[in-house]
Design a protein around this motif. Structure first.
Motif, PDB file in Angstrom:
ATOM      1  N   ASN A 177       3.681  -0.057 -11.010  1.00 40.34           N
ATOM      2  CA  ASN A 177       2.249   0.086 -10.581  1.00 40.34           C
ATOM      3  C   ASN A 177       1.334  -0.858 -10.617  1.00 40.34           C
ATOM      4  O   ASN A 177       0.722  -1.225  -9.565  1.00 40.34           O
ATOM      5  CB  ASN A 177       1.796   1.359 -10.779  1.00 40.34           C
ATOM      6  N   ASP A 203       0.724  -1.212   0.028  1.00 39.30           N
ATOM      7  CA  ASP A 203       0.071  -0.030   0.001  1.00 39.30           C
ATOM      8  C   ASP A 203       0.729   1.232   0.016  1.00 39.30           C
ATOM      9  O   ASP A 203       0.556   2.280  -0.788  1.00 39.30           O
ATOM     10  CB  ASP A 203      -0.920   0.177   1.160  1.00 39.30           C
ATOM     11  N   GLU A 204       1.862   1.200   0.805  1.00 39.09           N
ATOM     12  CA  GLU A 204       2.924   2.478   0.902  1.00 39.09           C
ATOM     13  C   GLU A 204       3.651   2.566  -0.248  1.00 39.09           C
ATOM     14  O   GLU A 204       3.584   3.602  -0.984  1.00 39.09           O
ATOM     15  CB  GLU A 204       3.897   2.197   2.146  1.00 39.09           C
ATOM     16  N   ALA A 247       3.097   7.931  -7.280  1.00 45.40           N
ATOM     17  CA  ALA A 247       2.417   9.016  -7.727  1.00 45.40           C
ATOM     18  C   ALA A 247       3.440   9.841  -8.716  1.00 45.40           C
ATOM     19  O   ALA A 247       4.746   9.839  -8.174  1.00 45.40           O
ATOM     20  CB  ALA A 247       1.998   9.966  -6.811  1.00 45.40           C
ATOM     21  N   ARG A 268       1.280   4.034  -2.862  1.00 46.76           N
ATOM     22  CA  ARG A 268       0.993   5.422  -2.836  1.00 46.76           C
ATOM     23  C   ARG A 268       2.010   6.350  -3.168  1.00 46.76           C
ATOM     24  O   ARG A 268       2.134   7.646  -3.634  1.00 46.76           O
ATOM     25  CB  ARG A 268       0.723   5.663  -1.271  1.00 46.76           C
ATOM     26  N   ASP A 269       3.349   5.939  -2.938  1.00 42.58           N
ATOM     27  CA  ASP A 269       4.572   6.530  -3.221  1.00 42.58           C
ATOM     28  C   ASP A 269       4.834   6.716  -4.849  1.00 42.58           C
ATOM     29  O   ASP A 269       5.460   7.411  -5.115  1.00 42.58           O
ATOM     30  CB  ASP A 269       5.764   5.885  -2.712  1.00 42.58           C
ATOM     31  N   ARG A 284       0.003  -3.632  -7.769  1.00 40.47           N
ATOM     32  CA  ARG A 284      -1.564  -3.660  -7.755  1.00 40.47           C
ATOM     33  C   ARG A 284      -1.719  -5.202  -7.778  1.00 40.47           C
ATOM     34  O   ARG A 284      -2.652  -5.900  -7.036  1.00 40.47           O
ATOM     35  CB  ARG A 284      -2.260  -2.748  -8.575  1.00 40.47           C
TER      36      ARG A 284
END
Length: 139
Positions: A69, A44-45, A51, A48-49, A73
């Motif tokens: 990414n 999850d981290e 981006a 989010r990183d 996922r």
């Protein structure tokens, strides 16, 4: 000790052994569930990183970021599925342990009841024998 009480004692011991084995399995599953949860948090981290930055980027870097990414996922989905499956396994194993414990308790209680009944029968017979001797009547 009566034969039946001994049988119930052995059944209780058998259930205790089964409970111990199930508890070991429960510990291993719990450990795996914790590891999966930690991995999910890290994924999850990482997601989010990922981006995109505000600076100018070329197509290659955007493609690489998109691929990374996507892989994150996929791994996150796999970890979530495994976590759900482990939760279901843990719930079922806890139910099995509770059932085994109830069977163990029932066997133990039955053995105790049989011993108590046998002891009461012996005491009653002894009292009858003593009463017969006191009256002078052979039994």
């Amino acid at each position: 000790m009566s034969r039946r009480a001994s049988i119930f004692d052995r059944l209780a011991l058998k259930e205790r052994v089964a409970i111990n084995q199930q508890m070991k399995s429960l510990g291993a599953l719990s450990k795996e569930a914790r590891q999966i949860d930690e991995m999910r948090q890290k994924l999850d981290e990482m997601a989010r990183d990922q981006a995109p930055g505000d600076g100018v980027q070329n197509a290659g870097s955007l493609r690489a970021a998109a691929q990374l990414n996507f892989q994150i996922r996929v791994q996150l989905e796999t970890a979530s599925n495994r976590s759900e499956h482990l939760a279901m396994e843990l719930r079922q194993l806890r139910q099995k342990i509770a059932q085994s414990d109830r069977r163990r308790e029932k066997s133990t209680n039955k053995a105790d009841a049989l011993r108590t009944k046998a002891r009461n029968d012996r005491d009653a017979k002894r009292e009858d024998d003593e009463a017969s001797r006191r009256r002078g009547q052979p039994r």
